[in-house]
Motif scaffolding. Structure first.
Motif, short mmCIF file in Angstrom:
data_model
loop_
_atom_site.label_atom_id
_atom_site.label_comp_id
_atom_site.label_asym_id
_atom_site.label_seq_id
_atom_site.Cartn_x
_atom_site.Cartn_y
_atom_site.Cartn_z
N HIS A 72 72.39 43.07 -2.66
CA HIS A 72 72.40 42.46 -1.33
C HIS A 72 71.49 43.26 -0.39
N ARG A 73 70.47 42.61 0.13
CA ARG A 73 69.54 43.28 1.04
C ARG A 73 70.30 43.71 2.30
N THR A 74 70.29 45.01 2.56
CA THR A 74 71.16 45.55 3.60
C THR A 74 70.37 46.31 4.66
N VAL A 75 70.69 46.02 5.92
CA VAL A 75 70.07 46.70 7.06
C VAL A 75 71.18 47.31 7.91
N ILE A 76 70.98 48.55 8.34
CA ILE A 76 71.93 49.22 9.23
C ILE A 76 71.35 49.23 10.64
N ILE A 77 72.17 48.89 11.62
CA ILE A 77 71.78 49.00 13.03
C ILE A 77 72.53 50.19 13.61
N ASP A 78 71.78 51.17 14.09
CA ASP A 78 72.42 52.34 14.70
C ASP A 78 72.75 52.00 16.16
N ALA A 79 74.00 51.63 16.40
CA ALA A 79 74.42 51.24 17.74
C ALA A 79 75.19 52.35 18.44
N ASP A 80 75.16 53.55 17.87
CA ASP A 80 75.72 54.71 18.56
C ASP A 80 74.59 55.27 19.40
N PHE A 81 74.29 54.59 20.48
CA PHE A 81 73.04 54.75 21.20
C PHE A 81 72.81 56.18 21.69
N GLY A 82 71.59 56.66 21.43
CA GLY A 82 71.17 57.95 21.90
C GLY A 82 71.49 59.11 20.98
N LEU A 83 72.36 58.90 19.98
CA LEU A 83 72.77 60.01 19.12
C LEU A 83 72.00 60.09 17.82
N ALA A 84 71.43 58.99 17.36
CA ALA A 84 70.55 58.97 16.18
C ALA A 84 71.23 59.51 14.92
N ASN A 85 72.50 59.17 14.72
CA ASN A 85 73.23 59.70 13.57
C ASN A 85 72.69 59.19 12.24
N ILE A 86 72.30 57.92 12.19
CA ILE A 86 71.82 57.35 10.94
C ILE A 86 70.57 58.06 10.47
N GLU A 87 69.61 58.23 11.37
CA GLU A 87 68.35 58.85 10.97
C GLU A 87 68.53 60.31 10.57
N VAL A 88 69.47 61.00 11.21
CA VAL A 88 69.75 62.39 10.83
C VAL A 88 70.33 62.44 9.42
N MET A 89 71.26 61.53 9.13
CA MET A 89 71.89 61.52 7.82
C MET A 89 70.90 61.17 6.71
N LEU A 90 69.91 60.35 7.04
CA LEU A 90 68.91 59.95 6.05
C LEU A 90 67.69 60.87 6.04
N GLY A 91 67.60 61.74 7.03
CA GLY A 91 66.45 62.63 7.10
C GLY A 91 65.16 61.90 7.42
N ILE A 92 65.27 60.82 8.21
CA ILE A 92 64.12 60.00 8.58
C ILE A 92 64.01 59.95 10.10
N HIS A 93 62.80 60.05 10.61
CA HIS A 93 62.60 60.06 12.05
C HIS A 93 61.76 58.85 12.46
N PRO A 94 62.41 57.76 12.86
CA PRO A 94 61.67 56.54 13.21
C PRO A 94 60.86 56.71 14.49
N LYS A 95 59.73 56.07 14.52
CA LYS A 95 58.86 56.14 15.69
C LYS A 95 59.30 55.14 16.75
N TYR A 96 59.90 54.02 16.31
CA TYR A 96 60.27 52.96 17.22
C TYR A 96 61.74 52.62 17.10
N ASN A 97 62.26 51.89 18.10
CA ASN A 97 63.65 51.46 18.05
C ASN A 97 63.74 49.99 18.48
N ILE A 98 64.96 49.49 18.58
CA ILE A 98 65.16 48.06 18.80
C ILE A 98 64.60 47.59 20.14
N ALA A 99 64.55 48.46 21.13
CA ALA A 99 64.02 48.07 22.44
C ALA A 99 62.52 47.83 22.38
N ASP A 100 61.83 48.41 21.40
CA ASP A 100 60.38 48.23 21.29
C ASP A 100 60.00 46.82 20.88
N LEU A 101 60.98 46.04 20.43
CA LEU A 101 60.70 44.63 20.13
C LEU A 101 60.19 43.92 21.37
#
Length: 296
Positions: free
Chosen positions: A56-85
């Motif tokens: 199942h193709r799965t996408v996580i939305i990090d809605a714990d705004f400002g804390l960036a827990n998902i990216e820390v746990m994955l060791g990934i630093h995204p350049k953009y976020n949902i507001a950039d849409l």
């Protein structure tokens, strides 16, 4: 596939394109808790990984705004976020980041508060972009903040399927009940419209997990008239701490541990259960914006 089957497939595709109601939308699971530090983000990430492995193709939305827990746990630093849409006129593909084994996630950035103040036309453009998320994902997991803040309550209110995370700490159960009580006081909360699943995390054994569930289930039913569903338990696992330090999900670093096997079982139960895919993430976000400000 023979010629007749190809023809039937083409007809079905044409019917779906001409009738949006026939199009399948992603199932949305919102993960929340009454207090922080109960492993909510770990559950979101590992659940996504297990669902991806189940096809199942799965996408996580990090809605714990400002804390960036998902990216820390994955060791990934995204350049953009949902507001950039909207602010940078980007597409879903621009802001979706690919993680291990094909799971994807979107950083929440500073949250949806700023989006409420957009002009109506900009909001509609933003929501139209979100429709593509329902096309590229079968499952969307929303990792909310903890507690009874308005942002948390609103995501739960707009979600048909909820995962409430508990741990054996007494404050965990007390705070989870406080969240349910706060929701129950709201006029727009209809308990029968939602499936609230409880996951007991960091337990010594399954019996302890069931006891945790029974403790909150009894009082929620008796005093709030809210029926909860027990999804299962996740054992206390020292490998979870190791995985966090490695910035990798436990299911990736230690796939054969009891934790990882229990997580796979929970993923299977959720996918096999009857879900609500009528509104998808687009519908959820529309409802969220409406609850913030009657703009759409």
């Amino acid at each position: 596939m023979d010629q007749a089957e190809r023809l039937r497939s083409r007809i079905r595709q044409n019917e779906e394109q001409s009738n949006p109601q026939l199009q399948t939308k992603a199932r949305v699971f919102t993960v929340t808790s009454g207090k922080g530090g109960v492993g909510k983000t770990s559950l979101s990430v590992n659940l996504a990984l297990q669902m991806q492995r189940l096809g199942h193709r799965t996408v996580i939305i990090d809605a714990d705004f400002g804390l960036a827990n998902i990216e820390v746990m994955l060791g990934i630093h995204p350049k953009y976020n949902i507001a950039d849409l909207i602010y940078k006129n980007m597409s879903i593909e621009d802001v979706v980041i690919e993680g291990p084994e094909g799971i994807r996630f979107i950083s929440g950035g500073s949250g949806v508060n700023e989006l409420v103040d957009l002009e109506r036309a900009d909001l509609q453009t933003f929501v139209s972009k979100l429709t593509h998320l329902d096309k590229i994902a079968d499952v969307i997991i929303i990792d909310t903040g903890a507690g009874i803040a308005d942002a948390v309550q609103e995501f739960v209110l707009c979600s048909p399927e909820i995962l409430l995370v508990l741990t054996p700490e007494p404050t965990s159960t007390m705070d989870a009940y406080a969240l349910l009580k706060a929701l129950n006081r709201r006029k727009d909360f209809v308990a029968t419209d939602k499936k609230i699943n409880v996951v007991s995390n960091r337990v010594a054994n399954e019996k302890e997990g069931q006891t945790l569930f029974q403790n909150i289930s009894i009082v929620a039913s008796q005093f709030l008239n809210i029926e909860l569903n027990y999804l299962g338990s996740l054992p206390q696992d020292a490998n979870a701490t190791k995985a966090v330090l490695q910035q990798q999900p436990v299911s990736l670093s230690f796939p054969n541990t009891a934790f990882s096997k229990s997580m796979r079982h929970i993923a299977q139960l959720l996918l096999e259960g009857e879900g609500d895919s009528k509104s998808g993430f687009t519908g959820l976000f529309l409802n969220l914006l409406k609850s913030r400000k009657g703009r759409l």
